[in-house]
Scaffold this motif. Structure first.
Motif, PDB file in Angstrom:
ATOM      1  N   GLU A 146      27.481   6.297  17.194  1.00 34.39           N
ATOM      2  CA  GLU A 146      28.606   6.362  17.126  1.00 34.39           C
ATOM      3  C   GLU A 146      28.935   6.510  15.775  1.00 34.39           C
ATOM      4  N   ASN A 172      39.216   4.058  16.622  1.00 25.86           N
ATOM      5  CA  ASN A 172      38.204   5.032  16.589  1.00 25.86           C
ATOM      6  C   ASN A 172      37.483   5.661  15.227  1.00 25.86           C
ATOM      7  N   GLU A 173      37.356   7.028  15.440  1.00 25.72           N
ATOM      8  CA  GLU A 173      36.844   7.475  13.980  1.00 25.72           C
ATOM      9  C   GLU A 173      37.727   7.268  12.472  1.00 25.72           C
ATOM     10  N   TRP A 223      41.529   6.283  19.941  1.00 26.34           N
ATOM     11  CA  TRP A 223      41.323   6.327  21.281  1.00 26.34           C
ATOM     12  C   TRP A 223      42.290   6.923  22.389  1.00 26.34           C
ATOM     13  N   SER A 239      22.024  11.134  21.751  1.00 25.64           N
ATOM     14  CA  SER A 239      22.761  11.219  20.538  1.00 25.64           C
ATOM     15  C   SER A 239      22.056  11.371  19.462  1.00 25.64           C
ATOM     16  N   TRP A 246      26.716   2.190  19.319  1.00 27.89           N
ATOM     17  CA  TRP A 246      28.187   1.837  20.269  1.00 27.89           C
ATOM     18  C   TRP A 246      27.555  -0.031  20.580  1.00 27.89           C
ATOM     19  N   GLU A 266      31.391  11.968  17.480  1.00 26.15           N
ATOM     20  CA  GLU A 266      31.308  10.466  17.213  1.00 26.15           C
ATOM     21  C   GLU A 266      31.640   9.667  16.178  1.00 26.15           C
ATOM     22  N   LYS A 303      35.407  15.258  20.940  1.00 25.13           N
ATOM     23  CA  LYS A 303      34.346  15.463  21.877  1.00 25.13           C
ATOM     24  C   LYS A 303      34.003  16.450  22.454  1.00 25.13           C
ATOM     25  N   ASN A 305      38.529  13.487  18.696  1.00 22.68           N
ATOM     26  CA  ASN A 305      36.958  12.729  17.824  1.00 22.68           C
ATOM     27  C   ASN A 305      36.522  12.702  16.778  1.00 22.68           C
ATOM     28  N   TRP A 320      32.065   1.407  15.988  1.00 20.33           N
ATOM     29  CA  TRP A 320      33.126   2.463  16.416  1.00 20.33           C
ATOM     30  C   TRP A 320      32.881   4.022  15.293  1.00 20.33           C
ATOM     31  N   GLY A 329      27.271  10.896  20.305  1.00 19.46           N
ATOM     32  CA  GLY A 329      27.324  10.121  21.377  1.00 19.46           C
ATOM     33  C   GLY A 329      26.420  10.145  22.577  1.00 19.46           C
TER      34      GLY A 329
END
Length: 253
Positions: free
Chosen positions: A92, A172-173, A186, A68, A106, A49, A239, A223, A132, A63
């Motif tokens: 995240e 996202n990232e 994403w 996590s 998240w 994440e 991921k 990501n 995020w 995540g």
């Protein structure tokens, strides 16, 4: 017979030209692709994440509830320090500011401040909405929540200090590099380069094709973006990816 009077304005109309310098024409975002410099191993169980270098140490936040973690160590090697999150927390994005590390959650509604050396939890700060991606730009944090808007936050209090719209959703990232933010979109293999002062997307990176077809069957989405300090290179992963890729972003014909 009527004569045609040739004037500068008429000449422009006939030739379709103008006095606008070519350099001022907006050609849109630069099209880029990752050129692989080297391939590094990646923990295939890591639901990545957040990814960020601080010096030679690569920090990674992952995540999934009950899975996590946040961990750190040399890139491509086993982590030298690792902290598991409580079972109910979905970790995240992360970012490191000197002796402190911020980690988003998240839908748990708070950010976690940690000691960057030990990864021990120091405090939790509540915020509204989802968390995020996260990075830092000089004296502020930059955060995404899956919408088309980036939020600026105070690096000490985590209070909101401003926002900017990017024009794309599913942000996202994040990775901050100078005045630019590199943004993973994403569920795509696309990374945006967004310039904060001009509030414009200045580059679009097509990062498809890093994994083989066989590797993609067990992996999830791209990501993870970490700029390698003091260079023009980045480390990319995803991921549950089995690999990380050290790359340069070069023109994509």
């Amino acid at each position: 017979m009527r004569k045609l009077i040739f004037t500068p304005l008429l000449a422009i109309a006939l030739c379709g030209c103008s006095n606008t310098p070519a350099s001022s024409v907006d050609t849109g975002p630069q099209r880029l692709r990752p050129e692989i410099v080297r391939v590094l191993p990646h923990d295939v169980t890591a639901f990545t994440e957040g990814l960020e270098f601080a010096g030679n140490t690569l920090f990674e936040g992952t995540g999934l509830e009950r899975k996590s973690v946040v961990q750190a160590g040399p890139a491509g090697e086993a982590p030298t320090v690792k902290a598991a999150l409580s079972p109910e927390i979905f970790g995240e994005g992360i970012t490191v500011l000197g002796p402190k590390l911020w980690q988003l959650t998240w839908r748990n509604g708070y950010a976690i401040e940690r000691d960057a050396a030990t990864l021990a939890e120091l405090r939790r700060v509540p915020y509204q909405g989802e968390g995020w991606g996260l990075c830092h730009q000089r004296d502020r944090l930059v955060m995404s929540n899956g919408s088309d808007t980036l939020t600026f936050r105070d690096p000490v209090t985590f209070a909101v200090t401003g926002t900017v719209r990017v024009g794309h959703t599913q942000l996202n990232e994040l990775e901050c590099v100078g005045d630019d933010v590199y943004i993973n979109v994403w569920q795509t293999d696309r990374i945006l380069r967004f310039n904060l002062p001009s509030a414009r997307v200045t580059g679009e990176i097509d990062a498809s094709g890093l994994l083989t077809a066989g590797e993609r069957t067990a992996a999830d989405v791209l990501n993870g973006i970490a700029a390698v300090p003091g260079s023009d290179r980045f480390v990319l992963t995803g991921k549950l990816w089995p690999k990380m890729f050290e790359v340069r972003f070069v023109p994509n014909p």
